[in-house]
Design an enzyme around this catalytic site. Structure first.
Site, PDB file in Angstrom:
ATOM      1  N   TYR A 168       0.846  -1.188   0.000  1.00  0.00           N
ATOM      2  CA  TYR A 168       0.000   0.000   0.000  1.00  0.00           C
ATOM      3  C   TYR A 168       0.880   1.236   0.000  1.00  0.00           C
ATOM      4  CZ  TYR A 168      -4.272   2.573   0.222  1.00  0.00           C
ATOM      5  OH  TYR A 168      -5.296   3.418  -0.100  1.00  0.00           O
ATOM      6  N   ARG A 221      -8.818  10.774  -8.079  1.00  0.00           N
ATOM      7  CA  ARG A 221      -7.961  11.435  -7.074  1.00  0.00           C
ATOM      8  C   ARG A 221      -7.189  10.357  -6.314  1.00  0.00           C
ATOM      9  NH1 ARG A 221      -7.284  12.498  -2.071  1.00  0.00           N
ATOM     10  NH2 ARG A 221      -9.008  11.103  -1.510  1.00  0.00           N
ATOM     11  N   LYS A 239      -6.074  -2.236  -1.061  1.00  0.00           N
ATOM     12  CA  LYS A 239      -6.984  -2.141   0.086  1.00  0.00           C
ATOM     13  C   LYS A 239      -7.545  -3.514   0.449  1.00  0.00           C
ATOM     14  CE  LYS A 239      -7.520   2.368   1.091  1.00  0.00           C
ATOM     15  NZ  LYS A 239      -7.563   3.004   2.405  1.00  0.00           N
ATOM     16  N   GLU A 311     -13.414   4.686  -2.897  1.00  0.00           N
ATOM     17  CA  GLU A 311     -12.001   4.970  -2.671  1.00  0.00           C
ATOM     18  C   GLU A 311     -11.455   5.945  -3.717  1.00  0.00           C
ATOM     19  OE1 GLU A 311      -8.935   4.658  -0.134  1.00  0.00           O
ATOM     20  OE2 GLU A 311     -10.739   3.424   0.036  1.00  0.00           O
ATOM     21  N   ASP A 312     -10.876   7.034  -3.250  1.00  0.00           N
ATOM     22  CA  ASP A 312     -10.160   7.994  -4.098  1.00  0.00           C
ATOM     23  C   ASP A 312     -11.017   8.573  -5.222  1.00  0.00           C
ATOM     24  OD1 ASP A 312      -8.012   7.733  -2.480  1.00  0.00           O
ATOM     25  OD2 ASP A 312      -6.782   6.568  -3.840  1.00  0.00           O
ATOM     26  N   ASP A 334     -13.602   5.492   2.759  1.00  0.00           N
ATOM     27  CA  ASP A 334     -12.432   5.438   3.638  1.00  0.00           C
ATOM     28  C   ASP A 334     -11.739   6.785   3.724  1.00  0.00           C
ATOM     29  OD1 ASP A 334     -10.658   4.004   5.346  1.00  0.00           O
ATOM     30  OD2 ASP A 334      -9.193   3.961   3.726  1.00  0.00           O
ATOM     31  N   ASP A 335     -11.736   7.547   2.627  1.00  0.00           N
ATOM     32  CA  ASP A 335     -11.074   8.852   2.642  1.00  0.00           C
ATOM     33  C   ASP A 335     -11.777   9.818   3.587  1.00  0.00           C
ATOM     34  OD1 ASP A 335      -9.190   8.169   0.494  1.00  0.00           O
ATOM     35  OD2 ASP A 335     -10.961   8.149  -0.776  1.00  0.00           O
ATOM     36  N   ASN A 476      -0.645  11.707   1.909  1.00  0.00           N
ATOM     37  CA  ASN A 476       0.109  10.644   1.252  1.00  0.00           C
ATOM     38  C   ASN A 476       0.339  11.009  -0.208  1.00  0.00           C
ATOM     39  OD1 ASN A 476       0.359   8.638   3.345  1.00  0.00           O
ATOM     40  ND2 ASN A 476      -1.848   8.310   3.172  1.00  0.00           N
TER      41      ASN A 476
END
Length: 620
Positions: A168, A221, A239, A311-312, A334-335, A476
């Site tokens: 990850y 993103r 993930k 996610e993202d 999750d973000d 990150n």
């Protein structure tokens, strides 16, 4: 005679194959019956009343099998030894015993040596350590996952602190950037605009039918790297590897999905090796309709209890998707929510070092995106609960700075909707340093994805008004971190309580070694997802996130505090995930959102019994 002899031989071969096929089906039936009726004779008792409908049930006894309780590696039909060696779920490589090599047509296909799983693991980790470039280590691990699933997860579990940054962040970011060049074979589903009107058909093409967790991205993103389009697949794959290794969700019940609606990344559109659609992103109603077809198809194909983790996605889509589907699907971002829970856990733990209650602190965020506002909302929710105060009052303890400065009431007309709750009465402030001097925050949190924004002046300003400033640089990958651990400790003269989103090495300052914590979402989402799965939850509630954060904060020991850590070490992550799962499941039952009834008497024992084990199974 020749003709008669060979016809007879052919008939015998066909009869033999039919007989073998019958034995195979019989062995599967017996295997399941043996599991269901296991008794004291075998020394193994399986409480089948504690299996969860829809995928948690271990249909073939893989997680209960021992040397005495054998399993059948064939799950569809009779296969050759070559096919077995190419099946990553059942392949054991040199660990196949002499008996297994005879029974499963492996004679001559393997070297004569027999090697234990432990020895295989030792050989593989030594090989991986020889690679100096992180991306090479990533590719070696992905190759291992594709040929020997159990060995991959055993390696990842046993060496989690060493390998987590490889599978990850930060290495997965580079893998996504170069995904077109390193692509080997599909590791999940690619749902592109070409599947419009046929998304359900695409889902049905996936070989696993019982899915518990989906991680999906549209690649707009990716970490702090921007729009990577179809190449964002590395994120769902990574993930879900952590869902299995850290949370114990079976790999067969995890599905990575990339939704390809185009990309606005000109470099990718011109790259001859790009694997996605070569067009600009669709937006507006066309995008909304496509995502709605996807969400409808997922629920139709996998049911009410499949967890869909966004996610993202870009900020505007992330908030919109969560708001639109949280009342009709089991969805989790999750973000927004995972980051919020892990940061809240760190803040709650940090209170042991700085004293006071949550409501007694002032929080300043350098970020007003999905992560920043998500964290702020969960902290406000916890303050509201602890102080028994309205949520609007709790929000006044929290301030946000975006690219235009401090978010205040005078900017209300120009603010995006998700920023408006954080606009408080204050004169305009243009930069972060001035905001620190004006507001005197005790906690500074960065999640804007812009590197080196916590300058020396910023850290020194925090240290000048706090004996122990809490500084969380969450962005990150490492290059996008607001500051390094060394900078935080040096500029605060060793007084900062520091944690980051990406890993940093220990820092020595004035003869003392400081160990920076990592506010990694991997602390939360694997255990959180496991808790949803084992309870059969049908919706995610904010109180479940609080339960997860509280469970994580409780795992920080005095030994950790003595080192300045506000997160427990990752070496104990499976145990941490089990406790988070228990807290989340208990909250699901309390809120009436659990469908796995009756509630297991011992949730801790039950959670651990549901966790996937990567140890090799013995084959009949």
């Amino acid at each position: 005679m020749y003709f008669q002899k060979h016809i007879s031989g052919g008939l015998l071969s066909i009869l033999s194959l039919r007989f073998s096929f019958s034995l195979f089906h019989l062995s599967r039936v017996e295997s399941k019956r043996d599991l269901m009726e296991s008794t004291e004779i075998r020394g193994l008792h399986v409480d089948t009343s504690n299996t969860v409908e829809g995928g948690v049930e271990d249909a073939y006894g893989e997680d209960y099998a021992t040397e005495d309780q054998l399993v059948t590696p064939w799950t569809v039909s009779i296969a050759s030894g070559c096919a077995l060696l190419r099946d990553p779920r059942h392949n054991k490589g040199l660990a196949f015993t002499e008996k297994e090599r005879d029974a499963h047509y492996l004679r001559g296909l393997l070297p004569p040596s027999i090697m234990s799983q432990e020895l295989q693991e030792k050989r593989i980790i030594q090989s991986i350590r020889q690679y100096q470039i992180p991306l090479q280590r990533y590719m070696a691990l992905m190759d291992l996952e594709e040929r020997n699933e159990r060995l991959f997860y055993k390696l990842l579990i046993d060496h989690v602190e060493e390998l987590l940054p490889v599978v990850y962040t930060p290495t997965v970011g580079e893998a996504c950037q170069k995904y077109g060049s390193i692509f080997r074979r599909p590791q999940g589903l690619y749902i592109s605009l070409k599947e419009r009107g046929r998304i359900l058909e695409g889902l049905k093409n996936w070989h696993e039918k019982s899915i518990q967790v989906i991680v999906v991205t549209d690649g707009e993103r990716i970490l702090g790297l921007g729009d990577l389009g179809c190449q964002g697949m590395g994120i769902p794959v990574g993930k879900l590897a952590l869902y299995t290794a850290l949370g114990g969700v079976r790999p067969s019940e995890c599905l990575p999905i990339t939704i390809d609606v185009g990309t606005n990344n000109e470099e990718l559109l011109k790259d001859e090796f790009y694997i996605g659609l070569r067009q600009k992103r669709v937006v507006g109603q066309e995008y909304t309709d496509f995502l709605h077809e996807f969400m409808t198809a997922v629920k139709q194909n996998y049911g009410e209890k499949v967890l869909i983790q966004f996610e993202d996605f870009a900020n505007h889509n992330a908030f919109d998707l969560l708001a639109r589907y949280r009342s009709t699907h089991l969805v989790f971002n999750d973000d927004i929510q995972g980051t919020a829970a892990v940061v809240l856990a760190g803040v709650v733990a940090a209170l042991k070092l700085v004293d006071g209650t949550l409501s007694g602190h002032t929080f300043l965020f350098f970020s007003a995106g999905e992560a920043g506002t998500g964290i702020a909302e969960l902290i406000a929710f916890e303050i509201s609960k602890q102080a028994n105060a309205p949520l609007e009052e709790a929000r006044k303890k929290i301030w946000l700075v975006d690219s235009k400065g401090l978010i205040v009431n005078s900017r209300m007309d120009s603010l995006q909707s998700f920023k408006k709750p954080w606009a408080h009465e204050h004169e305009p402030v243009k930069n972060l340093v001035d905001a620190i001097k004006a507001l005197k925050p005790t906690v500074l949190i960065g999640s804007a994805g812009i590197g080196q924004t916590f300058t020396q002046e910023v850290i020194e300003s925090m240290a000048s008004i706090n004996e122990k400033p809490v500084i969380l640089a969450l962005s990150n990958p490492t290059t996008q971190s607001e500051c390094t651990a060394e900078q935080a400790y040096t500029w605060s003269k060793g007084r900062a309580i520091f944690a980051s989103g990406s890993p940093f090495d220990p820092v020595e300052y004035n003869g003392k070694v400081y160990v920076p914590g990592q506010a990694n979402n991997a602390y939360i989402f694997p255990g959180f997802g496991l808790g949803l799965v084992i309870s059969g939850a049908i919706r995610v509630h904010d109180e479940m996130l609080l339960a997860a954060a509280e469970a994580l904060a409780q795992q920080v020991t005095q030994e950790n505090y003595d080192k300045g850590l506000i997160y427990p070490p990752f070496s104990n992550i499976r145990e941490i995930s089990a406790h988070i799962a228990v807290n989340v499941a208990a909250k699901a039952y309390e809120l009436g959102l659990a469908t796995r009834l009756p509630r297991p008497k011992d949730l801790v024992k039950y959670a651990k019994s549901c966790m996937y084990s990567p140890v090799y199974r013995s084959y009949r």
